[in-house]
Design a protein around this motif. Structure first.
Motif, PDB file in Angstrom:
ATOM      1  N   GLU A   1      -7.850  -0.429  24.692  1.00 21.80           N
ATOM      2  CA  GLU A   1      -9.034  -1.252  24.468  1.00 21.80           C
ATOM      3  C   GLU A   1      -8.971  -1.913  23.095  1.00 21.80           C
ATOM      4  O   GLU A   1      -8.299  -1.425  22.176  1.00 21.80           O
ATOM      5  CB  GLU A   1     -10.303  -0.396  24.540  1.00 21.80           C
ATOM      6  CG  GLU A   1     -10.394   0.683  23.478  1.00 21.80           C
ATOM      7  CD  GLU A   1     -11.721   1.410  23.476  1.00 21.80           C
ATOM      8  OE1 GLU A   1     -12.677   0.937  24.125  1.00 21.80           O
ATOM      9  OE2 GLU A   1     -11.798   2.453  22.801  1.00 21.80           O
ATOM     10  N   GLY A   2      -9.653  -3.001  22.974  1.00 23.65           N
ATOM     11  CA  GLY A   2      -9.746  -3.669  21.691  1.00 23.65           C
ATOM     12  C   GLY A   2     -10.759  -2.982  20.806  1.00 23.65           C
ATOM     13  O   GLY A   2     -11.819  -2.571  21.276  1.00 23.65           O
ATOM     14  N   VAL A   3     -10.456  -2.875  19.534  1.00 20.32           N
ATOM     15  CA  VAL A   3     -11.345  -2.237  18.568  1.00 20.32           C
ATOM     16  C   VAL A   3     -11.976  -3.278  17.653  1.00 20.32           C
ATOM     17  O   VAL A   3     -13.185  -3.316  17.480  1.00 20.32           O
ATOM     18  CB  VAL A   3     -10.582  -1.204  17.722  1.00 20.32           C
ATOM     19  CG1 VAL A   3     -11.484  -0.621  16.640  1.00 20.32           C
ATOM     20  CG2 VAL A   3     -10.013  -0.105  18.599  1.00 20.32           C
ATOM     21  N   ALA A   4     -11.140  -4.113  17.078  1.00 19.36           N
ATOM     22  CA  ALA A   4     -11.633  -5.130  16.146  1.00 19.36           C
ATOM     23  C   ALA A   4     -10.615  -6.251  16.042  1.00 19.36           C
ATOM     24  O   ALA A   4      -9.415  -6.016  16.182  1.00 19.36           O
ATOM     25  CB  ALA A   4     -11.877  -4.520  14.768  1.00 19.36           C
ATOM     26  N   THR A   5     -11.128  -7.448  15.789  1.00 15.46           N
ATOM     27  CA  THR A   5     -10.254  -8.595  15.584  1.00 15.46           C
ATOM     28  C   THR A   5     -10.726  -9.383  14.375  1.00 15.46           C
ATOM     29  O   THR A   5     -11.902  -9.326  13.988  1.00 15.46           O
ATOM     30  CB  THR A   5     -10.240  -9.545  16.796  1.00 15.46           C
ATOM     31  OG1 THR A   5     -11.553 -10.085  16.984  1.00 15.46           O
ATOM     32  CG2 THR A   5      -9.796  -8.830  18.060  1.00 15.46           C
ATOM     33  N   ILE A   6      -9.802 -10.129  13.811  1.00 11.58           N
ATOM     34  CA  ILE A   6     -10.156 -11.054  12.737  1.00 11.58           C
ATOM     35  C   ILE A   6      -9.404 -12.345  12.996  1.00 11.58           C
ATOM     36  O   ILE A   6      -8.183 -12.356  13.180  1.00 11.58           O
ATOM     37  CB  ILE A   6      -9.865 -10.445  11.343  1.00 11.58           C
ATOM     38  CG1 ILE A   6     -10.360 -11.366  10.237  1.00 11.58           C
ATOM     39  CG2 ILE A   6      -8.391 -10.104  11.171  1.00 11.58           C
ATOM     40  CD1 ILE A   6     -10.455 -10.672   8.871  1.00 11.58           C
ATOM     41  N   ASP A   7     -10.153 -13.423  13.041  1.00 10.58           N
ATOM     42  CA  ASP A   7      -9.603 -14.706  13.450  1.00 10.58           C
ATOM     43  C   ASP A   7      -9.077 -15.472  12.234  1.00 10.58           C
ATOM     44  O   ASP A   7      -9.230 -15.030  11.083  1.00 10.58           O
ATOM     45  CB  ASP A   7     -10.674 -15.519  14.181  1.00 10.58           C
ATOM     46  CG  ASP A   7     -10.099 -16.440  15.221  1.00 10.58           C
ATOM     47  OD1 ASP A   7     -10.845 -16.887  16.113  1.00 10.58           O
ATOM     48  OD2 ASP A   7      -8.879 -16.744  15.145  1.00 10.58           O
ATOM     49  N   THR A   8      -8.486 -16.619  12.515  1.00 11.91           N
ATOM     50  CA  THR A   8      -7.892 -17.420  11.454  1.00 11.91           C
ATOM     51  C   THR A   8      -8.916 -17.902  10.432  1.00 11.91           C
ATOM     52  O   THR A   8      -8.569 -18.142   9.270  1.00 11.91           O
ATOM     53  CB  THR A   8      -7.166 -18.625  12.048  1.00 11.91           C
ATOM     54  OG1 THR A   8      -8.074 -19.364  12.871  1.00 11.91           O
ATOM     55  CG2 THR A   8      -5.979 -18.177  12.907  1.00 11.91           C
ATOM     56  N   ASP A   9     -10.176 -18.014  10.854  1.00  8.91           N
ATOM     57  CA  ASP A   9     -11.217 -18.461   9.904  1.00  8.91           C
ATOM     58  C   ASP A   9     -11.872 -17.286   9.188  1.00  8.91           C
ATOM     59  O   ASP A   9     -12.821 -17.470   8.434  1.00  8.91           O
ATOM     60  CB  ASP A   9     -12.282 -19.269  10.640  1.00  8.91           C
ATOM     61  CG  ASP A   9     -13.016 -18.469  11.702  1.00  8.91           C
ATOM     62  OD1 ASP A   9     -13.927 -19.023  12.340  1.00  8.91           O
ATOM     63  OD2 ASP A   9     -12.675 -17.282  11.898  1.00  8.91           O
ATOM     64  N   GLY A  10     -11.367 -16.087   9.442  1.00  5.58           N
ATOM     65  CA  GLY A  10     -11.899 -14.906   8.775  1.00  5.58           C
ATOM     66  C   GLY A  10     -13.030 -14.220   9.508  1.00  5.58           C
ATOM     67  O   GLY A  10     -13.491 -13.156   9.084  1.00  5.58           O
TER      68      GLY A  10
ATOM     69  N   THR B   1     -15.768  -3.914  18.790  1.00  2.65           N
ATOM     70  CA  THR B   1     -16.307  -3.332  19.999  1.00  2.65           C
ATOM     71  C   THR B   1     -17.556  -2.541  19.610  1.00  2.65           C
ATOM     72  O   THR B   1     -17.671  -2.047  18.475  1.00  2.65           O
ATOM     73  CB  THR B   1     -15.262  -2.431  20.683  1.00  2.65           C
ATOM     74  OG1 THR B   1     -15.702  -2.106  21.993  1.00  2.65           O
ATOM     75  CG2 THR B   1     -14.999  -1.161  19.897  1.00  2.65           C
ATOM     76  N   ASP B   2     -18.499  -2.444  20.537  1.00  5.09           N
ATOM     77  CA  ASP B   2     -19.806  -1.866  20.214  1.00  5.09           C
ATOM     78  C   ASP B   2     -19.712  -0.458  19.628  1.00  5.09           C
ATOM     79  O   ASP B   2     -20.473  -0.099  18.726  1.00  5.09           O
ATOM     80  CB  ASP B   2     -20.676  -1.832  21.467  1.00  5.09           C
ATOM     81  CG  ASP B   2     -21.144  -3.208  21.889  1.00  5.09           C
ATOM     82  OD1 ASP B   2     -21.620  -3.355  23.027  1.00  5.09           O
ATOM     83  OD2 ASP B   2     -21.032  -4.154  21.076  1.00  5.09           O
TER      84      ASP B   2
ATOM     85  N   MET C   1      -9.587  -8.192  22.486  1.00 11.64           N
ATOM     86  CA  MET C   1     -10.745  -7.324  22.694  1.00 11.64           C
ATOM     87  C   MET C   1     -10.752  -6.692  24.085  1.00 11.64           C
ATOM     88  O   MET C   1     -11.533  -5.773  24.343  1.00 11.64           O
ATOM     89  CB  MET C   1     -12.036  -8.093  22.459  1.00 11.64           C
ATOM     90  CG  MET C   1     -12.275  -8.445  20.984  1.00 11.64           C
ATOM     91  SD  MET C   1     -12.160  -7.013  19.877  1.00 11.64           S
ATOM     92  CE  MET C   1     -13.584  -6.074  20.387  1.00 11.64           C
ATOM     93  N   THR C   2      -9.906  -7.162  24.954  1.00  2.94           N
ATOM     94  CA  THR C   2      -9.761  -6.507  26.260  1.00  2.94           C
ATOM     95  C   THR C   2      -8.540  -5.588  26.281  1.00  2.94           C
ATOM     96  O   THR C   2      -8.245  -4.981  27.311  1.00  2.94           O
ATOM     97  CB  THR C   2      -9.628  -7.536  27.392  1.00  2.94           C
ATOM     98  OG1 THR C   2      -8.402  -8.260  27.228  1.00  2.94           O
ATOM     99  CG2 THR C   2     -10.792  -8.501  27.401  1.00  2.94           C
ATOM    100  N   GLY C   3      -7.833  -5.501  25.162  1.00  2.00           N
ATOM    101  CA  GLY C   3      -6.683  -4.625  25.086  1.00  2.00           C
ATOM    102  C   GLY C   3      -5.343  -5.284  25.298  1.00  2.00           C
ATOM    103  O   GLY C   3      -4.306  -4.632  25.242  1.00  2.00           O
TER     104      GLY C   3
END
Length: 120
Positions: free
Chosen positions: A45-54, A59-60, A103-105
């Motif tokens: 599962e996805g835990v956390a992401t950080i995109d190119t814009d920061g 996940t809840d 975020m879906t793994g």
């Protein structure tokens, strides 16, 4: 692309850990990057992401306890995990891909993982 995680370990509930991920042959600034985890017998599962814009997403179940960050100059990704719970136990992977997919793994690239064990 090489992704190498570090910082996993065993802690008691309520404790903290900081995971790091060093990347080579990849420039963070061009991709969404994040952390996945997989508990024994469960799907990744996805835990956390950080995109190119920061901008970051969580996940809840970890929002308010985990913080994702990156150092573009060092090409390193971090995950600060506080107030750890036994249900946070699993193998944590550094990953690169589309933010929604992460975020879906699912990921385009993924490290070998680092084990996090939280005891009650």
């Amino acid at each position: 692309v090489q992704l190498e995680e570090s910082g996993g370990g065993s802690v008691q509930a309520g404790g903290s850990l900081r995971l790091s991920c060093a990347a080579s042959r990849l420039t963070w600034t061009y991709y969404c990057v994040g952390w996945l985890r997989q508990a024994a017998g469960k799907e990744r599962e996805g835990v956390a992401t950080i995109d190119t814009d920061g901008s970051s997403s969580y996940t809840d179940s970890v929002r308010g306890r985990f913080t994702i960050s990156k150092d573009d100059a060092k090409n390193t990704l971090y995950l600060q995990m506080n107030s750890l719970k036994p249900e946070d136990t699993g193998t944590y992977y550094c990953a690169v891909g589309q933010c929604r997919s992460l975020m879906t793994g699912w990921s385009n690239y993924r490290g070998q993982g680092t084990q996090v064990t939280v005891s009650s």
